[in-house]
Motif scaffolding. Structure first.
Motif, PDB file in Angstrom:
ATOM      1  N   GLN A 154      -1.423   6.605 -10.774  1.00  0.00           N
ATOM      2  CA  GLN A 154      -2.340   5.585 -11.286  1.00  0.00           C
ATOM      3  C   GLN A 154      -1.883   5.090 -12.653  1.00  0.00           C
TER       4      GLN A 154
ATOM      5  N   ASN B 288       0.829  -1.212   0.000  1.00  0.00           N
ATOM      6  CA  ASN B 288       0.000   0.000   0.000  1.00  0.00           C
ATOM      7  C   ASN B 288       0.860   1.257   0.000  1.00  0.00           C
ATOM      8  N   LEU B 289       1.952   1.234   0.763  1.00  0.00           N
ATOM      9  CA  LEU B 289       2.873   2.382   0.761  1.00  0.00           C
ATOM     10  C   LEU B 289       3.463   2.567  -0.632  1.00  0.00           C
TER      11      LEU B 289
ATOM     12  N   ASN C 100       2.328   1.609  -3.519  1.00  0.00           N
ATOM     13  CA  ASN C 100       1.306   2.078  -4.458  1.00  0.00           C
ATOM     14  C   ASN C 100       0.958   3.546  -4.246  1.00  0.00           C
ATOM     15  N   SER C 101       1.027   4.015  -3.007  1.00  0.00           N
ATOM     16  CA  SER C 101       0.712   5.422  -2.733  1.00  0.00           C
ATOM     17  C   SER C 101       1.796   6.358  -3.266  1.00  0.00           C
TER      18      SER C 101
END
Length: 119
Positions: A99, A91-92, A94-95
């Motif tokens: 996109q 998640n980190l 991807n943040s």
């Protein structure tokens, strides 16, 4: 060394995602590399060789995706750590990306996986 066709299905290219994060965020390496060392140590302990998987693209040779798939089968320790740490790191990561980059990594993985299955 015997190579077998890998049953691993790539959903995104972890290598590309990590590369992009490393290029932009120097500190991401400080988080990811110790985790990779831990994965490699567990793989060594369980006699896992990610390089034995047959891949179409030379970039994919020895990818951690293969090591991770085998560790999920063989190591309760890895499953525990991945459940509690792996998702947070993903998640980190991807943040830290756009996109468009996430979509590109998914597209690349789909194309490479499709090529492997056609052979």
């Amino acid at each position: 060394m015997t190579q077998e066709v890998s049953p691993v299905v790539c959903k995104n290219c972890a290598s590309r995602l990590a590369k992009w994060c490393y290029e932009r965020h120097w500190w991401f390496r400080l988080i990811r590399e110790p985790l990779l060392f831990g994965m490699r140590s567990l793989a060594w302990w369980h006699r896992i060789d990610a390089r034995k998987h047959k891949v179409r693209n030379p970039e994919c040779h020895g990818c951690i995706r293969f090591m991770k798939a085998e560790l999920e089968e063989k190591s309760a320790t890895f499953r525990f750590l991945d459940e509690h740490i792996g998702k947070k790191v993903s998640n980190l990561r991807n943040s830290l990306l756009t996109q468009q980059e996430l979509d590109e990594a998914k597209r690349y993985a789909r194309e490479e996986f499709g090529k492997k299955r056609e052979e």
